[in-house]
Design a protein around this motif. Structure first.
Motif, short mmCIF file in Angstrom:
data_model
loop_
_atom_site.label_atom_id
_atom_site.label_comp_id
_atom_site.label_asym_id
_atom_site.label_seq_id
_atom_site.Cartn_x
_atom_site.Cartn_y
_atom_site.Cartn_z
N UNK A 64 0.85 -1.21 0.00
CA UNK A 64 0.00 0.00 0.00
C UNK A 64 0.87 1.25 0.00
N UNK A 65 1.90 1.26 0.87
CA UNK A 65 2.76 2.44 0.97
C UNK A 65 3.53 2.66 -0.34
N UNK A 66 3.99 1.56 -0.95
CA UNK A 66 4.77 1.67 -2.18
C UNK A 66 3.92 2.12 -3.37
N UNK A 67 2.62 1.81 -3.31
CA UNK A 67 1.72 2.29 -4.37
C UNK A 67 1.59 3.81 -4.32
N UNK A 68 1.49 4.34 -3.08
CA UNK A 68 1.33 5.79 -2.92
C UNK A 68 2.62 6.51 -3.27
N UNK A 69 3.75 5.97 -2.79
CA UNK A 69 5.05 6.58 -3.12
C UNK A 69 6.12 5.49 -3.22
N UNK A 70 6.43 5.05 -4.44
CA UNK A 70 7.42 3.97 -4.63
C UNK A 70 8.82 4.33 -4.13
N UNK A 71 9.08 5.64 -3.99
CA UNK A 71 10.41 6.07 -3.54
C UNK A 71 10.49 6.26 -2.03
N UNK A 72 9.39 6.03 -1.33
CA UNK A 72 9.38 6.28 0.12
C UNK A 72 10.26 5.28 0.87
N UNK A 73 10.81 5.74 1.98
CA UNK A 73 11.61 4.91 2.88
C UNK A 73 10.65 4.17 3.81
N UNK A 74 10.78 2.84 3.92
CA UNK A 74 9.85 2.04 4.73
C UNK A 74 10.61 1.40 5.90
N UNK A 75 10.14 1.66 7.12
CA UNK A 75 10.76 1.10 8.32
C UNK A 75 9.77 0.20 9.03
N UNK A 76 10.24 -0.97 9.50
CA UNK A 76 9.41 -1.91 10.26
C UNK A 76 9.94 -1.98 11.69
N UNK A 77 9.01 -1.84 12.66
CA UNK A 77 9.38 -1.94 14.07
C UNK A 77 8.37 -2.88 14.75
N UNK A 78 8.55 -3.14 16.04
CA UNK A 78 7.55 -3.89 16.79
C UNK A 78 7.87 -5.36 16.97
N UNK A 79 6.87 -6.13 17.41
CA UNK A 79 7.08 -7.51 17.85
C UNK A 79 7.56 -8.44 16.74
N UNK A 80 6.93 -8.36 15.58
CA UNK A 80 7.32 -9.22 14.45
C UNK A 80 8.74 -8.85 13.98
N UNK A 81 9.06 -7.55 14.08
CA UNK A 81 10.39 -7.08 13.69
C UNK A 81 11.46 -7.64 14.62
N UNK A 82 11.11 -7.87 15.88
CA UNK A 82 12.06 -8.46 16.82
C UNK A 82 12.20 -9.96 16.58
N UNK A 83 11.06 -10.63 16.31
CA UNK A 83 11.07 -12.09 16.17
C UNK A 83 11.64 -12.56 14.84
N UNK A 84 11.29 -11.86 13.75
CA UNK A 84 11.68 -12.31 12.41
C UNK A 84 12.27 -11.15 11.60
N UNK A 85 13.34 -10.52 12.09
CA UNK A 85 13.86 -9.33 11.40
C UNK A 85 14.30 -9.60 9.97
N UNK A 86 14.97 -10.75 9.74
CA UNK A 86 15.47 -11.04 8.39
C UNK A 86 14.31 -11.25 7.41
N UNK A 87 13.27 -11.90 7.93
CA UNK A 87 12.08 -12.16 7.09
C UNK A 87 11.45 -10.85 6.63
N UNK A 88 11.35 -9.89 7.55
CA UNK A 88 10.77 -8.58 7.20
C UNK A 88 11.69 -7.81 6.26
N UNK A 89 13.00 -7.92 6.50
CA UNK A 89 13.97 -7.20 5.66
C UNK A 89 13.92 -7.69 4.22
N UNK A 90 13.50 -8.95 4.03
CA UNK A 90 13.42 -9.53 2.68
C UNK A 90 12.18 -9.09 1.90
#
Length: 443
Positions: free
Chosen positions: A66-92
């Motif tokens: 959704x965010x990339x549709x609005x602005x494909x050049x935007x910087x996207x950051x993930x935080x929170x519980x899933x980011x702690x448990x599966x950081x590499x998965x989110x980074x992919x």
């Protein structure tokens, strides 16, 4: 770099996540960013993730798209519980530039030096043992109520739960800081504060990572009740074994605490409660409900329940269903069990097929609707105070009574964020309650 740059936030999951998103958003505005809605064009999109259910994991990818549709050049950051448990998965995930774990998320602005897209998501994640300090937070400006975080982490070892892996040990804010935050919220003309945390009944444990019990949850609610300017205080969710008679009695006589409790049950079967490693049996739960109803017959009681846990036979499910059916409660939050990596329950036998999990979930949701209707009916003809929300929904304004009954009235913007005394008169076809104004509440 940061002047006039726009940042947008999306929060998945619980009230605790909302309180933390709001605090992180304030750190961005303090550095010159303009906060915009997630659907708007932004330079940075921040997604605060949840990992309680499989569905929350899946939704993350959709939100990034959704965010990339609005602005494909935007910087996207993930935080929170899933980011702690599966950081590499989110980074992919395509489009993700930065992933921050439990100890890093509150320092998000210091990780954003350059807003250009990364070829690969960059990960900054700690070992969860390092999450032994406390970071206070509260949500403000989003609603007519604020979520005030008082505690984080959990020392319980429930066999289905990833929260201790995602948030670390149980630790609490200082009493002084909670009161200071409550006063700050009150000064913003917010009428209701909801206390939130992972296991708030455990408040007082591990202030800044040590194991001192300087204050108890009862001490906390006693002091908060004295803070001037707060019209309402609500306890979000509290374990049955940590909800003491003294706390129930305090709420029943309180100036500001409202007669609404949300108490996780998870199963009405003692055999399954043992398998889940819950810290009580169903008899204690019955005792808590009886005590609340004894001193506050009009109190609203919400219940968390999990269906489809490994080993839940038809007989054990019916035991839960019948237990809840006979209990004097007001509504259910039904969670369909989903396997979470690194939890003990993934090795259990007696796996319940997903179709049966869905069927049982539907049955309990039906029971919840029946319970809510019966509770609403029991309150017709009574006089209650309503705090009105700020949204126009198809020509109606909605609000909640102190005992969590949702009411509706024709849209009137002058009612927003005000409390009025009303008489509950009838249940509309959409299940919400109509009312007559009795008198204006002290605003």
């Amino acid at each position: 770099m940061k002047k006039n740059k726009k940042v947008a936030f999306y929060t998945l999951g619980c009230k605790l996540n909302f309180s933390e998103t709001s605090t992180i958003a304030r750190s961005f505005t303090a550095e010159g960013f303009d906060r915009v809605e997630f659907t708007e064009h932004a330079d940075i999109y921040v997604i605060n993730t949840c990992s309680v259910t499989e569905n929350a994991d899946k939704r993350f990818k959709t939100i990034v798209k959704q965010s990339q549709k609005v602005n494909p050049d935007a910087f996207v950051a993930a935080i929170g519980c899933y980011a702690q448990l599966k950081p590499e998965e989110l980074a992919d995930v395509d489009g993700v530039d930065l992933v921050l774990g439990a100890t890093e998320k509150f320092k998000l602005t210091s990780y954003i030096n350059d807003l250009s897209k990364n070829e690969m998501g960059e990960v900054h994640s700690c070992e969860i043992q390092e999450a032994d300090f406390y970071e206070g937070s509260y949500s403000i400006g989003d609603r007519t109520r604020a979520f005030l975080k008082v505690q984080d982490g959990c020392d319980y070892k429930c066999t289905y739960c990833t929260i201790p892996l995602a948030r670390g040990i149980s630790r609490s804010d200082t009493m002084a800081n909670v009161i200071k935050n409550a006063e700050e919220i009150s000064a913003q003309n917010i009428k209701e504060i909801v206390l939130t945390g992972v296991n708030i009944g455990d408040y007082g444990k591990g202030e800044f990572g040590n194991k001192k019990h300087e204050h108890t949850f009862l001490d906390l609610v006693t002091e908060l009740d004295k803070v001037e300017g707060i019209e309402r205080l609500r306890i979000s969710s509290i374990e049955p074994n940590l909800l003491k008679n003294e706390t129930i009695d305090l709420v029943s006589k309180s100036r500001a605490f409202v007669p609404h409790f949300h108490i996780p049950l998870q199963s009405g079967s003692n055999a399954l409660l043992k398998r889940m490693k819950r810290r009580y049996m169903r008899e204690l739960y019955v005792d808590r409900v009886k005590k609340i109803k004894e001193v506050m017959p009009h109190a609203c009681i919400g219940v968390d329940v999990i269906v489809g846990f490994p080993g839940e036979t038809d007989e054990l499910f019916l035991e839960t269903y019948n237990f809840l059916n006979e209990l004097d409660i007001s509504y259910l939050h039904v969670f369909t069990y989903s396997e979470r990596d690194n939890t003990e329950a993934t090795s259990f036998d007696g796996i319940v097929p997903k179709k049966i999990r869905a069927k049982r979930s539907k049955m309990l949701r039906g029971l919840s609707a029946k319970k809510r209707r019966a509770f609403y009916e029991s309150q017709l003809g009574t006089t209650r105070s309503v705090l009105f929300e700020g949204e126009n929904k198809e020509g109606y304004i909605h609000g909640f009574t102190e005992n969590y009954i949702k009411v509706k009235a024709p849209w009137n913007p002058t009612l927003i964020n005000t409390i009025h005394t009303v008489e509950l008169t009838e249940i509309d076809e959409d299940g919400l309650v109509r009312f007559n104004f009795v008198e204006e509440f002290a605003l």
